[in-house]
Design an enzyme around this catalytic site. Structure first.
Site, PDB file in Angstrom:
ATOM      1  CD1 TRP A 244      18.110  81.537  27.731  1.00  0.00           C
ATOM      2  CD2 TRP A 244      17.072  83.131  28.557  1.00  0.00           C
ATOM      3  NE1 TRP A 244      16.598  80.853  28.772  1.00  0.00           N
ATOM      4  CE2 TRP A 244      15.740  81.908  28.859  1.00  0.00           C
ATOM      5  CE3 TRP A 244      16.306  84.289  28.939  1.00  0.00           C
ATOM      6  CZ2 TRP A 244      14.991  81.813  29.583  1.00  0.00           C
ATOM      7  CZ3 TRP A 244      14.727  84.059  29.379  1.00  0.00           C
ATOM      8  CH2 TRP A 244      13.903  83.144  29.434  1.00  0.00           C
TER       9      TRP A 244
ATOM     10  CB  ALA B 209      10.447  73.727  33.374  1.00  0.00           C
ATOM     11  CG  ASP B 210      14.356  78.117  28.991  1.00  0.00           C
ATOM     12  OD1 ASP B 210      13.366  78.501  28.420  1.00  0.00           O
ATOM     13  OD2 ASP B 210      15.077  78.627  28.791  1.00  0.00           O
ATOM     14  CB  ILE B 211      15.555  73.670  26.981  1.00  0.00           C
ATOM     15  CG1 ILE B 211      14.787  72.021  27.228  1.00  0.00           C
ATOM     16  CG2 ILE B 211      16.997  72.753  26.551  1.00  0.00           C
ATOM     17  CD1 ILE B 211      14.285  71.711  26.411  1.00  0.00           C
ATOM     18  N   GLY B 212      17.418  76.297  27.967  1.00  0.00           N
ATOM     19  CA  GLY B 212      18.281  77.058  27.829  1.00  0.00           C
ATOM     20  C   GLY B 212      18.794  77.301  29.105  1.00  0.00           C
TER      21      GLY B 212
END
Length: 290
Positions: free
Chosen positions: A285, A243-246
């Site tokens: 990332w 769910a991390d946008i990065g």
């Protein structure tokens, strides 16, 4: 002052470690001298300023460790090796991705380590503070938090303790531009620690599933928070915060997609990356960091 040189047995990109560590303006990084100064609190709560100076190549890295208290040399060296995860063979991790859909990524960013925080409590607080904020303002808030309630010794910031934070009122954080809920989450979680209802050192020995189950029972801590604490606090190797946008933006760029992939699609795809999903996450990332 004592010093000792540790020789790395495996590939380790210490240049990336320093770059990521410098993202927080309160951290002391000398990029030209390949040097970090770290606030280290040992298990007996004694405080030490530890200097790491890297040299050698990323395929044959060396790090000179130095600090003031010679009586704690072995404890500090053990802490450093644990923090760096010096024993993990990142070449073996990269080999896992040869022939995979992330092969090009691991060739481009060889030896990317998991860059941990130096303190389990502060890592949890930082995770709460960073939730649902853009990265720039998230660091602004954590820096305000440290400067207001931490202590500075010889130019190095030691993070706020749960005792200090548990004694605060919500308005103390609201004055720093914390939202009401975020102030409640930070202070209430700190009070759980002081009351003995949350033992982070004990929790650190549990499985990923047990940790996630315990942390998500706490108001304000969801799956993203639990995964980030396990990744940046404990350095666990097989976590994928889909769910991390990065992570989503990195995959969108890497695959030249018109839209970000969904968390469900990332989870499904990530099954092929186990048991090194944390390294896939870190390298994704890294691929979009400027």
């Amino acid at each position: 002052m004592w010093e000792k040189q540790l020789k790395g047995l495996h590939t380790y990109d210490y240049h990336y470690l320093m770059k990521r560590w410098s993202m927080d303006q309160l951290n002391i990084v000398d990029a030209e001298g390949h040097e970090l100064k770290l606030p280290v609190v040992l298990g007996d709560e004694s405080r030490h300023i530890v200097v790491l100076q890297f040299n050698g190549t990323i395929t044959s890295p060396l790090v000179k460790v130095s600090s003031a208290d010679s009586s704690r040399q072995e404890d500090i060296l053990a802490w450093v090796e644990n923090w760096l995860q010096w024993d993990i063979d990142l070449t073996e991790v990269a080999a896992h991705f040869i022939g995979s859909d992330l092969e090009r990524l691991f060739y481009a960013h060889a030896g990317t380590p998991i860059v941990k925080d130096t303190d389990l409590y502060y890592c949890l607080m930082k995770t709460i503070i960073h939730q649902q904020l853009n990265l720039k303002f998230a660091y602004t808030l954590t820096n305000r938090f440290v400067e207001a309630f931490g202590t500075k010794e010889e130019g190095i910031w030691f993070y706020p303790t749960p005792q200090n934070v548990a004694s605060l009122e919500y308005d103390d954080l609201r004055k720093l531009q914390f939202s009401q809920r975020k102030a409640e989450y930070v202070i209430d979680t700190s009070r759980l620690i002081i009351e003995g209802k949350l033992d982070l050192a004990e929790l650190a020995a549990a499985s990923n599933e047990e940790i996630a189950s315990e942390l998500t029972k706490i108001r304000g801590l969801g799956s993203w928070s639990a995964q980030n604490w396990m990744l940046f606090g404990l350095g666990r190797s097989d976590l994928l915060p889909a769910a991390d946008i990065g992570v989503q933006n990195a995959l969108k760029s890497y695959d030249n997609l018109s839209e970000k992939p969904t968390p469900a699609a990332i989870h499904t795809r990530g099954e092929r990356w186990a048991p090194y999903r944390s390294y896939a996450t870190m390298t994704l990332w890294r691929s979009i960091e400027t």
